[in-house]
Scaffold this motif. Structure first.
Motif, PDB file in Angstrom:
ATOM      1  N   GLY A 151      -1.901 -26.843  -0.755  1.00 18.78           N
ATOM      2  CA  GLY A 151      -1.540 -25.862   0.524  1.00 18.78           C
ATOM      3  C   GLY A 151      -0.496 -24.887   0.304  1.00 18.78           C
ATOM      4  N   ASN A 152       0.053 -25.084  -0.775  1.00 18.88           N
ATOM      5  CA  ASN A 152       1.321 -24.150  -1.213  1.00 18.88           C
ATOM      6  C   ASN A 152       0.854 -22.763  -1.277  1.00 18.88           C
ATOM      7  OD1 ASN A 152       3.034 -26.505  -1.525  1.00 18.88           O
ATOM      8  ND2 ASN A 152       2.167 -26.671  -3.402  1.00 18.88           N
ATOM      9  N   ALA A 153       1.263 -21.993  -0.613  1.00 18.62           N
ATOM     10  CA  ALA A 153       1.092 -20.420  -0.373  1.00 18.62           C
ATOM     11  C   ALA A 153       2.121 -19.614  -1.200  1.00 18.62           C
ATOM     12  CB  ALA A 153       1.020 -20.025   1.084  1.00 18.62           C
ATOM     13  N   GLU A 154       1.426 -18.726  -2.070  1.00 18.36           N
ATOM     14  CA  GLU A 154       2.187 -17.685  -2.856  1.00 18.36           C
ATOM     15  C   GLU A 154       2.838 -16.607  -1.547  1.00 18.36           C
ATOM     16  OE1 GLU A 154       1.730 -14.529  -6.576  1.00 18.36           O
ATOM     17  OE2 GLU A 154      -0.087 -15.012  -5.092  1.00 18.36           O
ATOM     18  N   GLN A 155       4.129 -16.089  -1.776  1.00 19.65           N
ATOM     19  CA  GLN A 155       4.583 -14.887  -0.857  1.00 19.65           C
ATOM     20  C   GLN A 155       3.787 -13.749  -0.974  1.00 19.65           C
ATOM     21  OE1 GLN A 155       8.680 -14.162  -1.347  1.00 19.65           O
ATOM     22  NE2 GLN A 155       8.667 -12.629  -0.072  1.00 19.65           N
ATOM     23  N   GLU A 156       3.337 -13.306   0.147  1.00 20.73           N
ATOM     24  CA  GLU A 156       2.348 -12.065  -0.031  1.00 20.73           C
ATOM     25  C   GLU A 156       3.058 -10.775  -0.643  1.00 20.73           C
ATOM     26  OE1 GLU A 156      -0.536 -11.002   3.365  1.00 20.73           O
ATOM     27  OE2 GLU A 156       1.153  -9.605   3.481  1.00 20.73           O
ATOM     28  N   ARG A 157       2.156 -10.403  -1.470  1.00 22.12           N
ATOM     29  CA  ARG A 157       2.744  -9.071  -2.370  1.00 22.12           C
ATOM     30  C   ARG A 157       1.898  -8.065  -2.017  1.00 22.12           C
ATOM     31  NH1 ARG A 157       3.906 -10.326  -8.039  1.00 22.12           N
ATOM     32  NH2 ARG A 157       2.207 -11.757  -8.069  1.00 22.12           N
ATOM     33  N   SER A 158       2.212  -6.999  -2.361  1.00 25.82           N
ATOM     34  CA  SER A 158       1.622  -5.513  -2.188  1.00 25.82           C
ATOM     35  C   SER A 158       1.428  -4.897  -3.350  1.00 25.82           C
ATOM     36  CB  SER A 158       2.299  -4.681  -1.181  1.00 25.82           C
ATOM     37  OG  SER A 158       2.508  -5.369  -0.011  1.00 25.82           O
ATOM     38  N   LEU A 159       0.303  -4.000  -3.424  1.00 25.79           N
ATOM     39  CA  LEU A 159      -0.133  -3.136  -4.571  1.00 25.79           C
ATOM     40  C   LEU A 159      -0.344  -2.030  -3.837  1.00 25.79           C
ATOM     41  CD1 LEU A 159      -0.637  -2.288  -7.428  1.00 25.79           C
ATOM     42  CD2 LEU A 159      -2.791  -3.527  -7.329  1.00 25.79           C
ATOM     43  N   ARG A 160       0.076  -0.753  -4.312  1.00 24.82           N
ATOM     44  CA  ARG A 160      -0.160   0.599  -3.789  1.00 24.82           C
ATOM     45  C   ARG A 160      -1.025   1.313  -4.881  1.00 24.82           C
ATOM     46  NH1 ARG A 160       3.713   3.745  -3.283  1.00 24.82           N
ATOM     47  NH2 ARG A 160       2.710   5.161  -1.692  1.00 24.82           N
ATOM     48  N   LEU A 161      -2.027   1.880  -4.377  1.00 32.82           N
ATOM     49  CA  LEU A 161      -2.954   2.702  -5.421  1.00 32.82           C
ATOM     50  C   LEU A 161      -3.469   3.976  -4.452  1.00 32.82           C
ATOM     51  CD1 LEU A 161      -5.114  -0.197  -6.577  1.00 32.82           C
ATOM     52  CD2 LEU A 161      -3.533   0.890  -7.880  1.00 32.82           C
ATOM     53  N   SER A 162      -4.059   4.804  -5.205  1.00 38.38           N
ATOM     54  CA  SER A 162      -4.706   6.116  -4.598  1.00 38.38           C
ATOM     55  C   SER A 162      -6.163   5.887  -5.266  1.00 38.38           C
ATOM     56  CB  SER A 162      -3.961   7.406  -4.831  1.00 38.38           C
ATOM     57  OG  SER A 162      -2.859   7.604  -4.029  1.00 38.38           O
ATOM     58  N   LEU A 163      -7.017   6.284  -4.450  1.00 32.99           N
ATOM     59  CA  LEU A 163      -8.534   6.047  -4.670  1.00 32.99           C
ATOM     60  C   LEU A 163      -9.090   7.425  -4.643  1.00 32.99           C
ATOM     61  CD1 LEU A 163     -10.850   4.243  -5.196  1.00 32.99           C
ATOM     62  CD2 LEU A 163     -11.098   3.872  -2.903  1.00 32.99           C
ATOM     63  N   ASP A 164      -9.737   7.688  -5.547  1.00 34.65           N
ATOM     64  CA  ASP A 164     -10.646   8.997  -5.682  1.00 34.65           C
ATOM     65  C   ASP A 164     -12.163   8.553  -6.111  1.00 34.65           C
ATOM     66  OD1 ASP A 164     -11.843  11.412  -6.013  1.00 34.65           O
ATOM     67  OD2 ASP A 164     -10.503  12.243  -7.548  1.00 34.65           O
ATOM     68  N   LYS A 165     -13.206   8.698  -5.144  1.00 38.72           N
ATOM     69  CA  LYS A 165     -14.463   8.319  -5.499  1.00 38.72           C
ATOM     70  C   LYS A 165     -15.383   9.552  -5.590  1.00 38.72           C
ATOM     71  CE  LYS A 165     -15.123   5.730  -2.110  1.00 38.72           C
ATOM     72  NZ  LYS A 165     -15.727   4.867  -1.206  1.00 38.72           N
ATOM     73  N   THR A 166     -14.728  10.768  -5.093  1.00 39.61           N
ATOM     74  CA  THR A 166     -15.405  11.852  -4.663  1.00 39.61           C
ATOM     75  C   THR A 166     -15.526  12.992  -5.971  1.00 39.61           C
ATOM     76  OG1 THR A 166     -14.912  11.630  -2.352  1.00 39.61           O
ATOM     77  CG2 THR A 166     -15.774  13.792  -2.938  1.00 39.61           C
ATOM     78  N   PRO A 167     -16.705  13.411  -6.276  1.00 38.91           N
ATOM     79  CA  PRO A 167     -16.819  14.256  -7.262  1.00 38.91           C
ATOM     80  C   PRO A 167     -16.185  15.654  -6.636  1.00 38.91           C
ATOM     81  CG  PRO A 167     -19.039  13.910  -6.406  1.00 38.91           C
ATOM     82  CD  PRO A 167     -18.065  12.939  -5.753  1.00 38.91           C
ATOM     83  N   PRO A 168     -16.171  16.530  -7.661  1.00 37.55           N
ATOM     84  CA  PRO A 168     -15.553  17.966  -7.162  1.00 37.55           C
ATOM     85  C   PRO A 168     -16.522  18.688  -6.334  1.00 37.55           C
ATOM     86  CG  PRO A 168     -15.263  17.664  -9.538  1.00 37.55           C
ATOM     87  CD  PRO A 168     -16.037  16.593  -9.122  1.00 37.55           C
ATOM     88  N   SER A 169     -16.099  19.362  -5.393  1.00 41.09           N
ATOM     89  CA  SER A 169     -17.167  20.348  -4.689  1.00 41.09           C
ATOM     90  C   SER A 169     -16.959  21.877  -5.255  1.00 41.09           C
ATOM     91  CB  SER A 169     -16.601  20.388  -3.427  1.00 41.09           C
ATOM     92  OG  SER A 169     -15.103  20.871  -3.049  1.00 41.09           O
ATOM     93  N   TRP A 170     -18.138  22.477  -4.926  1.00 39.47           N
ATOM     94  CA  TRP A 170     -18.557  23.927  -5.569  1.00 39.47           C
ATOM     95  C   TRP A 170     -18.702  24.981  -4.372  1.00 39.47           C
ATOM     96  CZ3 TRP A 170     -22.752  26.488  -5.386  1.00 39.47           C
ATOM     97  CH2 TRP A 170     -23.985  25.930  -4.753  1.00 39.47           C
TER      98      TRP A 170
END
Length: 308
Positions: free
Chosen positions: A193-212
């Motif tokens: 039942g021991n819980a780790e202190q919550e931590r954060s990870l920030r990212l940027s996501l790009d799933k979209t190919p270029p447009s034309w």
């Protein structure tokens, strides 16, 4: 005297394992009996205010957390009216896990090391969780229970550790998350039942190919094709020999890496960069194919139709 529980040499984990007390003392002339627990050796955390001796009754259940961690014995004694004395001991181990799990992570490829790092939906995020018992790094805890990863404060992914081992690995892909900035909230629990202190990870996501897009040198007319053209979209631009079409591509996040088009010319296929305009010298229909790839490998391809 007979003792059914605890089992000889058994290990009991605080907050996880109840200690069942079960014994039997029998004598036709029994005058008295004794039954109690006592600590043989203090291990791990200091005993503090926890008792050294604890009286017990058969049929009782004890939470291992009520006993100090270390080596314990249960002693059962019996004496009859003639002064005959019998005694039996049963030895067991109580373990306290005082440390919360520790989570580390690595962000795989494809990845661009900006601030925050830019990734695609195919990028693995690998979490390694370790559970300690008394101090960070001993990796001797009661076992990792689960890892939760919350995406942008709403969608929660839960990774459970069915084996109960003191370490586990989990891999997350953000293929279902929206493009843009992503914040992951990460927290692990152990089986005690021991819980780790919550931590954060920030990212940027790009799933979209270029447009034309394309820009003709002048206004051109479109011809609607009959059904015999099969899966064709239904129209084509018509050019004269003096016309050209300029293609362009954009990608708002990682940027365009490859932008090329190709078509058959004089029996062979020629490939060109988008910076080179499309010019057609011979009459007929042309179907240039294009391929666009951004710097994370997101790709799109299709074809255009032109008639001269």
């Amino acid at each position: 005297i007979s003792i059914a529980s605890p089992a000889e040499g058994a290990t009991y984990y605080a907050h996880l394992d109840p200690i069942a007390i079960s014994f039997f003392v029998e004598d036709a002339a029994l005058s008295s009996s004794g039954h109690y627990l006592f600590q043989d050796k203090d291990l791990g955390t200091p005993r503090g205010e926890r008792p050294l001796y604890i009286g017990v009754e058969s049929g009782q259940y004890l939470d291992a957390a009520a006993l100090d961690d270390g080596l314990w014995s249960m002693r059962i004694t019996g004496q009859d009216y003639l002064g005959g004395l019998s005694s039996m001991d049963r030895h067991f181990h109580v373990v306290h896990d005082t440390q919360a799990p520790r989570t580390s992570w690595t962000v795989g490829a494809p990845r661009i090391d900006w601030n925050p790092p830019l990734i695609s939906g195919r990028t693995p995020i690998t979490f390694a969780i370790q559970d300690d018992r008394y101090e960070a790094g001993d990796m001797d805890g009661v076992g990792v229970a689960k890892l939760t990863v919350t995406v942008n404060g709403s969608t929660q992914r839960i990774f459970s550790n069915a084996s109960g081992a003191s370490s586990m690995t989990a891999v997350l892909y953000l293929a279902d998350a929206p493009d843009g900035e992503i914040e992951l909230s990460i927290q692990a629990w152990d089986r005690a039942g021991n819980a780790e202190q919550e931590r954060s990870l920030r990212l940027s996501l790009d799933k979209t190919p270029p447009s034309w897009s394309f820009t003709p040198s002048r206004r051109l007319f479109e011809l609607i094709f009959p059904p015999r053209f099969g899966d064709y979209l239904g129209y084509a631009l018509h050019l004269s020999s003096s016309d050209f079409v300029q293609l362009s591509s954009t990608d708002a996040l990682s940027g365009v890496d490859i932008a090329r088009y190709s078509y058959a010319l004089d029996g062979r296929t020629e490939s060109f960069d988008f910076s080179e305009p499309i010019r057609i010298a011979q009459e007929g229909f042309y179907v240039p194919g294009y391929r666009l790839t951004d710097k994370l490998g997101n790709e799109s391809s299709d074809r255009l139709w032109f008639g001269l």
